[in-house]
Design an enzyme around this catalytic site. Sequence first.
Site, PDB file in Angstrom:
ATOM      1  N   SER A 145       0.726  -1.338  -0.095  1.00 28.64           N
ATOM      2  CA  SER A 145      -0.026  -0.233   0.108  1.00 28.64           C
ATOM      3  C   SER A 145       0.706   1.202  -0.031  1.00 28.64           C
ATOM      4  CB  SER A 145      -0.789   0.009   1.283  1.00 28.64           C
ATOM      5  OG  SER A 145      -1.583   1.317   1.178  1.00 28.64           O
ATOM      6  N   TYR A 159      -1.704  -0.475  10.349  1.00 26.93           N
ATOM      7  CA  TYR A 159      -1.769  -0.981   9.087  1.00 26.93           C
ATOM      8  C   TYR A 159      -0.532  -0.563   8.293  1.00 26.93           C
ATOM      9  CZ  TYR A 159      -3.862  -1.184   4.539  1.00 26.93           C
ATOM     10  OH  TYR A 159      -4.090  -1.533   2.966  1.00 26.93           O
TER      11      TYR A 159
HETATM   12  P1  NAP Z   1     -11.432  -5.840   0.690  1.00 24.46           P
HETATM   13  O1  NAP Z   1     -12.551  -5.320  -0.118  1.00 24.46           O
HETATM   14  O2  NAP Z   1     -11.589  -5.615   2.281  1.00 24.46           O
HETATM   15  O3  NAP Z   1     -10.879  -7.143   0.430  1.00 24.46           O
HETATM   16  C1  NAP Z   1      -9.870  -7.931   1.151  1.00 24.46           C
HETATM   17  C2  NAP Z   1     -10.353  -9.323   1.232  1.00 24.46           C
HETATM   18  O4  NAP Z   1      -9.207 -10.069   1.952  1.00 24.46           O
HETATM   19  C3  NAP Z   1     -11.772  -9.766   2.021  1.00 24.46           C
HETATM   20  O5  NAP Z   1     -12.288 -10.498   0.860  1.00 24.46           O
HETATM   21  C4  NAP Z   1     -10.936 -10.752   2.840  1.00 24.46           C
HETATM   22  O6  NAP Z   1     -11.948 -12.150   2.943  1.00 24.46           O
HETATM   23  C5  NAP Z   1      -9.726 -11.118   2.718  1.00 24.46           C
HETATM   24  N1  NAP Z   1      -8.884 -11.377   3.707  1.00 24.46           N
HETATM   25  C6  NAP Z   1      -8.389 -10.639   4.697  1.00 24.46           C
HETATM   26  N2  NAP Z   1      -7.939 -11.270   5.678  1.00 24.46           N
HETATM   27  C7  NAP Z   1      -7.938 -12.564   5.298  1.00 24.46           C
HETATM   28  C8  NAP Z   1      -7.241 -13.753   5.758  1.00 24.46           C
HETATM   29  N3  NAP Z   1      -6.358 -13.623   6.785  1.00 24.46           N
HETATM   30  N4  NAP Z   1      -7.305 -15.050   5.031  1.00 24.46           N
HETATM   31  C9  NAP Z   1      -8.072 -14.881   3.900  1.00 24.46           C
HETATM   32  N5  NAP Z   1      -8.501 -13.892   3.392  1.00 24.46           N
HETATM   33  C10 NAP Z   1      -8.380 -12.758   4.078  1.00 24.46           C
HETATM   34  O7  NAP Z   1      -9.945  -4.934   0.691  1.00 24.46           O
HETATM   35  P2  NAP Z   1      -8.998  -4.494  -0.916  1.00 24.46           P
HETATM   36  O8  NAP Z   1      -9.569  -3.011  -0.668  1.00 24.46           O
HETATM   37  O9  NAP Z   1      -9.605  -5.033  -2.063  1.00 24.46           O
HETATM   38  O10 NAP Z   1      -7.876  -4.843  -0.660  1.00 24.46           O
HETATM   39  C11 NAP Z   1      -6.902  -5.453  -1.019  1.00 24.46           C
HETATM   40  C12 NAP Z   1      -5.580  -5.517  -0.759  1.00 24.46           C
HETATM   41  O11 NAP Z   1      -5.196  -4.315  -1.292  1.00 24.46           O
HETATM   42  C13 NAP Z   1      -5.230  -5.478   0.808  1.00 24.46           C
HETATM   43  O12 NAP Z   1      -3.981  -6.187   1.133  1.00 24.46           O
HETATM   44  C14 NAP Z   1      -5.184  -4.106   1.295  1.00 24.46           C
HETATM   45  O13 NAP Z   1      -4.393  -3.826   2.380  1.00 24.46           O
HETATM   46  C15 NAP Z   1      -4.518  -3.415  -0.083  1.00 24.46           C
HETATM   47  N6  NAP Z   1      -5.045  -1.823  -0.499  1.00 24.46           N
HETATM   48  C16 NAP Z   1      -6.091  -1.765  -0.680  1.00 24.46           C
HETATM   49  C17 NAP Z   1      -6.202  -0.220  -0.825  1.00 24.46           C
HETATM   50  C18 NAP Z   1      -7.617   0.403  -0.789  1.00 24.46           C
HETATM   51  O14 NAP Z   1      -7.810   1.751  -1.110  1.00 24.46           O
HETATM   52  N7  NAP Z   1      -8.683  -0.381  -1.142  1.00 24.46           N
HETATM   53  C19 NAP Z   1      -5.222   0.640  -0.801  1.00 24.46           C
HETATM   54  C20 NAP Z   1      -4.087   0.269  -0.749  1.00 24.46           C
HETATM   55  C21 NAP Z   1      -3.654  -1.198  -0.269  1.00 24.46           C
HETATM   56  P3  NAP Z   1     -13.266 -12.119   3.690  1.00 24.46           P
HETATM   57  O15 NAP Z   1     -14.250 -11.079   3.014  1.00 24.46           O
HETATM   58  O16 NAP Z   1     -13.708 -13.476   3.391  1.00 24.46           O
HETATM   59  O17 NAP Z   1     -13.110 -11.654   5.064  1.00 24.46           O
END
Ligand code: NAP
Length: 250
Positions: A145, A159
């Site tokens: 991130s 985080y």
């Molecule tokens: P999201 O919509 O919350 O999706 C994250 C997914 O990860 C969820 O579906 C969750 O599964 C799964 N997850 C979390 N912990 C887990 C575990 N221990 N084992 C298996 N699955 C797990 O988030 P996102 O925004 O798409 O983020 C994806 C990645 O991008 C993350 O690493 C986040 O830190 C990174 N990121 C996001 C942003 C942003 O602005 N959105 C920015 C920078 C980085 P369940 O639904 O089954 O709980």
Amino acid sequence: MNMENVAIITGGGRGIGAATAQLFARKGYAVCINYKSRSAPAEALATAINGEGGRCIAVQADVSEEADVKRLFAAVEQELGTPNVLVNNAGILKPQMRLEDMTAERINGILTNNVTGYFLCCREAVKRMSSKHGGKGGTIVNVSSGAARTGSPNEYIDYAASKGAIDTLTKGLSLEVAAEGIRVNCVRPGLIYTDMHSDGGEPGRIERLKSKIPMQRGGQPEEVAEAIYWLASDKSSFSTGNFLDLAGGL
Ligand code: NAP
């Protein structure tokens, strides 16, 4: 032994992971969508991909649990073949607060989920991909991130620190396995429209902050997926230990 490309996308049931799973499936990869707790969207996505002629399974596993990670990789090997792509994407964040209000339980929860989970999945991938172990090589893309660089003051330093650890993991592992047929790269998204911001307690966070983004908008999960795909595919065949920022210039 498998004749096709097999990708594991952790946290692939929604958000960036779901967009990535869809893109890899469209590109002809057999795909494993891993999820932790929300089975319905993950299963629905797998059904949709299979309905469009793709090959996809959804596997429940908490990637921060060692036994779950072993079971995840074993299921993929049995049902799809040996994975040659790992996208470490599963991440969580907790409601915004200053550091002096954080409990040890919260900090450990973030680090175990966001750091240990990536390490364990890398370990299982390297065991299968490394030429040192008789593997045919592969690629790992870690989803870090922009927070790793900003530190997320007043929001979630825990985080941000977990993502800093992912940058270090990417650098170290990329060098450790560079001569063994494995490339390890990293994407650093900025503000991307997903439900993760609701988990942080502010669904409208991007609207509040987007005027600070040089491109004046948040990003879409599909824009991150394209970069992940490029880093995972042969298109980036001489790239390892690299970081691609997807943050609209922020
Ligand atoms: P999201 O919509 O919350 O999706 C994250 C997914 O990860 C969820 O579906 C969750 O599964 C799964 N997850 C979390 N912990 C887990 C575990 N221990 N084992 C298996 N699955 C797990 O988030 P996102 O925004 O798409 O983020 C994806 C990645 O991008 C993350 O690493 C986040 O830190 C990174 N990121 C996001 C942003 C942003 O602005 N959105 C920015 C920078 C980085 P369940 O639904 O089954 O709980």
